[in-house]
Design a protein around this motif. Sequence first.
Motif, mmCIF file in Angstrom:
data_model
loop_
_atom_site.group_PDB
_atom_site.id
_atom_site.type_symbol
_atom_site.label_atom_id
_atom_site.label_comp_id
_atom_site.label_asym_id
_atom_site.label_seq_id
_atom_site.Cartn_x
_atom_site.Cartn_y
_atom_site.Cartn_z
ATOM 1 N N ALA A 47 23.426 64.064 116.620
ATOM 2 C CA ALA A 47 24.773 63.865 117.155
ATOM 3 C C ALA A 47 25.833 63.842 116.053
ATOM 4 C CB ALA A 47 24.833 62.565 117.955
ATOM 5 N N ASP A 203 17.174 55.303 126.665
ATOM 6 C CA ASP A 203 17.806 56.610 126.864
ATOM 7 C C ASP A 203 18.398 57.154 125.566
ATOM 8 O OD1 ASP A 203 19.280 58.781 127.712
ATOM 9 O OD2 ASP A 203 20.074 57.780 129.502
ATOM 10 N N THR A 205 19.607 60.231 125.193
ATOM 11 C CA THR A 205 20.797 61.026 125.516
ATOM 12 C C THR A 205 22.036 60.142 125.534
ATOM 13 O OG1 THR A 205 19.502 62.602 126.823
ATOM 14 C CG2 THR A 205 21.880 62.522 127.229
ATOM 15 N N ALA A 206 21.905 58.963 126.129
ATOM 16 C CA ALA A 206 23.024 58.027 126.151
ATOM 17 C C ALA A 206 23.352 57.546 124.743
ATOM 18 C CB ALA A 206 22.693 56.843 127.057
ATOM 19 N N ALA A 208 23.033 59.298 121.972
ATOM 20 C CA ALA A 208 23.776 60.383 121.329
ATOM 21 C C ALA A 208 25.214 60.435 121.826
ATOM 22 C CB ALA A 208 23.070 61.712 121.585
ATOM 23 N N GLN A 209 25.412 60.178 123.104
ATOM 24 C CA GLN A 209 26.773 60.171 123.648
ATOM 25 C C GLN A 209 27.597 59.039 123.033
ATOM 26 O OE1 GLN A 209 25.858 59.865 127.831
ATOM 27 N NE2 GLN A 209 25.710 62.093 128.098
ATOM 28 N N ARG A 210 27.004 57.872 122.880
ATOM 29 C CA ARG A 210 27.730 56.757 122.247
ATOM 30 C C ARG A 210 28.051 57.083 120.791
ATOM 31 N NH1 ARG A 210 23.942 53.891 125.432
ATOM 32 N NH2 ARG A 210 22.520 53.590 123.670
ATOM 33 N N ARG A 212 28.591 60.022 119.474
ATOM 34 C CA ARG A 212 29.703 60.970 119.412
ATOM 35 C C ARG A 212 31.027 60.285 119.742
ATOM 36 N NH1 ARG A 212 25.541 64.665 121.113
ATOM 37 N NH2 ARG A 212 25.815 64.087 123.291
ATOM 38 N N ARG A 213 30.997 59.339 120.676
ATOM 39 C CA ARG A 213 32.223 58.574 120.984
ATOM 40 C C ARG A 213 32.699 57.802 119.766
ATOM 41 N NH1 ARG A 213 31.187 54.423 125.212
ATOM 42 N NH2 ARG A 213 33.282 53.790 124.574
ATOM 43 N N ASP A 216 34.143 60.208 117.179
ATOM 44 C CA ASP A 216 35.433 60.705 117.617
ATOM 45 C C ASP A 216 36.513 59.631 117.456
ATOM 46 O OD1 ASP A 216 34.328 63.146 118.253
ATOM 47 O OD2 ASP A 216 34.225 62.759 120.418
#
Length: 223
Positions: A47, A203, A205-206, A208-210, A212-213, A216
């Motif tokens: 990520a 999880d 996937t979750a 990786a999403q955190r 990236r947040r 950012d």
Amino acid sequence: MNTFLRPLSGRRRTAPSEALLRTGVVAVLRADSPDHLMPAAGALVDAGLVCLELTLTTPGALEALERMRGEFGDAADIGVGSVRSAVEARRSVDAGADFLVSPGFAADVVDEGLRAGVPVYPGGFTPTELAAAWDAGATAVKLFPASTPGPAYLKAFTDPFPDVRVMPTGGIGIDDVGPWIRAGALAVGLGGALSGDALHGGDLTALAQRARRALDAAAGARA
């Protein structure tokens, strides 16, 4: 003279890594077992969150570090946290630690980091503790626990100490990353708010999403 690189007892203050300066986020990976460290680390690195701190409170942390060194090579900046003695610092460096992090200020840990030429981030809370850690040669000082005082505390501290670089850690949420960076933080350490259930087989996937947040948010605050 740039005080950040001021010579200290014949040695130079070690600079933070390019990865830390670029991303502004460190993932603090503290787990009850090492079983899920590698999958979580892989998700974070994929990520783009490449600064990873493995804590010595996790069983088998140094063995996991050696495995990650072989898996990720130079793609990740992997350090060791919860380092409280010179012996632990030496063992961490020998295992391949790219940086050292302490929950409090221990001069011998800073000395080991300077001798090894790796960045070292000792913890502190009060202005006296933070300034003492910096003056001992820290790469940056870890404001811990950061959730208690909040970003306004960092601004108040750095007004009289503008040369001291600070990395807040402890109880910080992903939505708090931006305010800390805008307050002047060099980088932010994220623990449970980032890892969630991933260190217990949850999880990825979750996770990786955190990640990236968080990245950012740091980038947006710097912009």
